[in-house]
Design a protein around this motif. Sequence first.
Motif, mmCIF file in Angstrom:
data_model
loop_
_atom_site.group_PDB
_atom_site.id
_atom_site.type_symbol
_atom_site.label_atom_id
_atom_site.label_comp_id
_atom_site.label_asym_id
_atom_site.label_seq_id
_atom_site.Cartn_x
_atom_site.Cartn_y
_atom_site.Cartn_z
ATOM 1 N N GLU A 1 0.999 -1.174 -0.031
ATOM 2 C CA GLU A 1 -0.027 0.449 0.447
ATOM 3 C C GLU A 1 1.084 1.224 0.130
ATOM 4 O OE1 GLU A 1 -2.763 -0.953 3.218
ATOM 5 O OE2 GLU A 1 -3.450 -1.975 2.432
ATOM 6 N N VAL A 2 2.024 1.130 0.154
ATOM 7 C CA VAL A 2 3.068 2.298 0.841
ATOM 8 C C VAL A 2 3.094 3.030 -0.768
ATOM 9 C CG1 VAL A 2 5.136 1.282 1.334
ATOM 10 C CG2 VAL A 2 4.484 3.508 2.037
ATOM 11 N N CYS B 1 10.154 11.312 9.432
ATOM 12 C CA CYS B 1 9.885 10.011 9.268
ATOM 13 C C CYS B 1 9.899 9.040 10.135
ATOM 14 C CB CYS B 1 12.188 9.399 8.932
ATOM 15 S SG CYS B 1 12.076 10.404 7.713
ATOM 16 N N LYS B 2 9.737 9.531 11.921
ATOM 17 C CA LYS B 2 9.161 8.643 12.312
ATOM 18 C C LYS B 2 7.423 8.273 12.183
ATOM 19 C CE LYS B 2 8.836 7.312 17.344
ATOM 20 N NZ LYS B 2 8.786 8.560 18.696
ATOM 21 N N THR B 3 6.203 9.213 12.343
ATOM 22 C CA THR B 3 5.331 9.447 12.073
ATOM 23 C C THR B 3 5.018 8.814 10.036
ATOM 24 O OG1 THR B 3 5.373 11.605 12.571
ATOM 25 C CG2 THR B 3 3.141 11.232 10.770
ATOM 26 N N PHE B 4 6.159 8.946 9.330
ATOM 27 C CA PHE B 4 5.915 8.263 8.461
ATOM 28 C C PHE B 4 6.069 6.172 8.837
ATOM 29 C CE2 PHE B 4 6.588 5.727 3.921
ATOM 30 C CZ PHE B 4 5.972 6.548 3.291
ATOM 31 N N TYR B 5 7.083 5.886 9.115
ATOM 32 C CA TYR B 5 7.265 4.580 9.708
ATOM 33 C C TYR B 5 5.845 3.972 10.571
ATOM 34 C CZ TYR B 5 9.775 0.958 11.835
ATOM 35 O OH TYR B 5 10.001 -0.428 12.136
ATOM 36 N N ILE B 6 5.616 4.892 11.167
ATOM 37 C CA ILE B 6 4.329 4.128 12.220
ATOM 38 C C ILE B 6 3.003 3.804 11.142
ATOM 39 C CG2 ILE B 6 2.785 4.701 13.903
ATOM 40 C CD1 ILE B 6 5.582 6.338 15.610
ATOM 41 N N THR B 7 3.024 4.614 10.142
ATOM 42 C CA THR B 7 1.806 4.402 9.693
ATOM 43 C C THR B 7 1.856 3.613 8.391
ATOM 44 O OG1 THR B 7 1.918 7.050 9.471
ATOM 45 C CG2 THR B 7 0.481 6.155 8.030
ATOM 46 N N HIS B 8 3.262 3.363 8.113
ATOM 47 C CA HIS B 8 3.561 2.273 6.913
ATOM 48 C C HIS B 8 4.294 0.880 7.776
ATOM 49 C CE1 HIS B 8 1.286 4.669 4.131
ATOM 50 N NE2 HIS B 8 2.195 6.210 5.004
ATOM 51 N N LEU B 9 4.626 1.106 9.006
ATOM 52 C CA LEU B 9 5.571 0.259 9.962
ATOM 53 C C LEU B 9 5.619 -1.575 8.712
ATOM 54 C CD1 LEU B 9 6.955 -0.759 12.546
ATOM 55 C CD2 LEU B 9 4.874 -1.768 12.917
ATOM 56 N N PRO C 1 18.463 6.980 13.343
ATOM 57 C CA PRO C 1 17.263 6.300 13.883
ATOM 58 C C PRO C 1 16.880 5.646 13.120
ATOM 59 C CG PRO C 1 17.426 9.026 14.487
ATOM 60 C CD PRO C 1 18.099 8.751 13.583
ATOM 61 N N HIS C 2 16.199 4.396 13.625
ATOM 62 C CA HIS C 2 15.322 2.753 12.956
ATOM 63 C C HIS C 2 14.830 3.916 11.739
ATOM 64 C CE1 HIS C 2 14.665 -1.110 11.994
ATOM 65 N NE2 HIS C 2 13.283 -0.620 11.676
ATOM 66 N N TYR C 3 13.620 4.476 12.656
ATOM 67 C CA TYR C 3 12.478 4.536 11.168
ATOM 68 C C TYR C 3 13.177 5.522 10.047
ATOM 69 C CZ TYR C 3 12.581 8.114 15.009
ATOM 70 O OH TYR C 3 13.534 9.619 16.037
ATOM 71 N N THR C 4 14.101 6.332 11.042
ATOM 72 C CA THR C 4 14.128 6.860 9.500
ATOM 73 C C THR C 4 15.600 6.250 8.693
ATOM 74 O OG1 THR C 4 15.172 9.175 11.088
ATOM 75 C CG2 THR C 4 16.731 8.980 8.867
ATOM 76 N N PHE C 5 15.969 5.525 8.857
ATOM 77 C CA PHE C 5 17.110 4.740 7.788
ATOM 78 C C PHE C 5 15.988 3.718 6.647
ATOM 79 C CE2 PHE C 5 17.568 -0.150 8.332
ATOM 80 C CZ PHE C 5 19.295 -0.290 7.303
ATOM 81 N N MET C 6 14.476 3.529 7.575
ATOM 82 C CA MET C 6 13.881 2.877 6.962
ATOM 83 C C MET C 6 12.746 3.045 5.851
ATOM 84 S SD MET C 6 13.660 -0.325 7.908
ATOM 85 C CE MET C 6 12.402 -1.754 7.522
ATOM 86 N N CYS C 7 12.735 4.397 6.069
ATOM 87 C CA CYS C 7 11.706 5.294 5.951
ATOM 88 C C CYS C 7 13.179 5.419 4.311
ATOM 89 C CB CYS C 7 11.993 6.703 6.087
ATOM 90 S SG CYS C 7 10.278 6.459 7.094
#
Length: 119
Positions: A13-14, A63-71, A96-102
């Motif tokens: 979906e992302v 990035c954190k918000t995006f990551y949480i939304t599309h975890l 941070p993991h969420y930035t790395f993942m984005c």
Amino acid sequence: MKALLKTSYRIYEVSTVYNKIILRHIESYNGTKKEQLKSFLEDLQQSGCISGMISEFIYHTDCKTFYITHLDDLENIKNDLEDSLGEVIVNRFKNPHYTFMCWLCFEEYCHSIYINEFE
């Protein structure tokens, strides 16, 4: 734009969000839509998200918000990539993991479009 469908990650979906980000950013490039896309993807491959060229992924809080939304999608994209590479992907710059993942997932998504459309 058909080129944006040329990725195995379109099942997530992302991908809809990623495509909107791409379409927003290619507008600043010259040429046809296809030429704009190619130039954007080449710039991203050269500079990466770390350069700040993707405004949606500049700040850790975004990035954190995006990551949480599309975890789930982001973790699945990373798992797919690790499976295809046959090795674990390491956050060697200790972001941070969420930035790395984005950054990882967006760059991989764009790379897969480039490979399937332009190579």
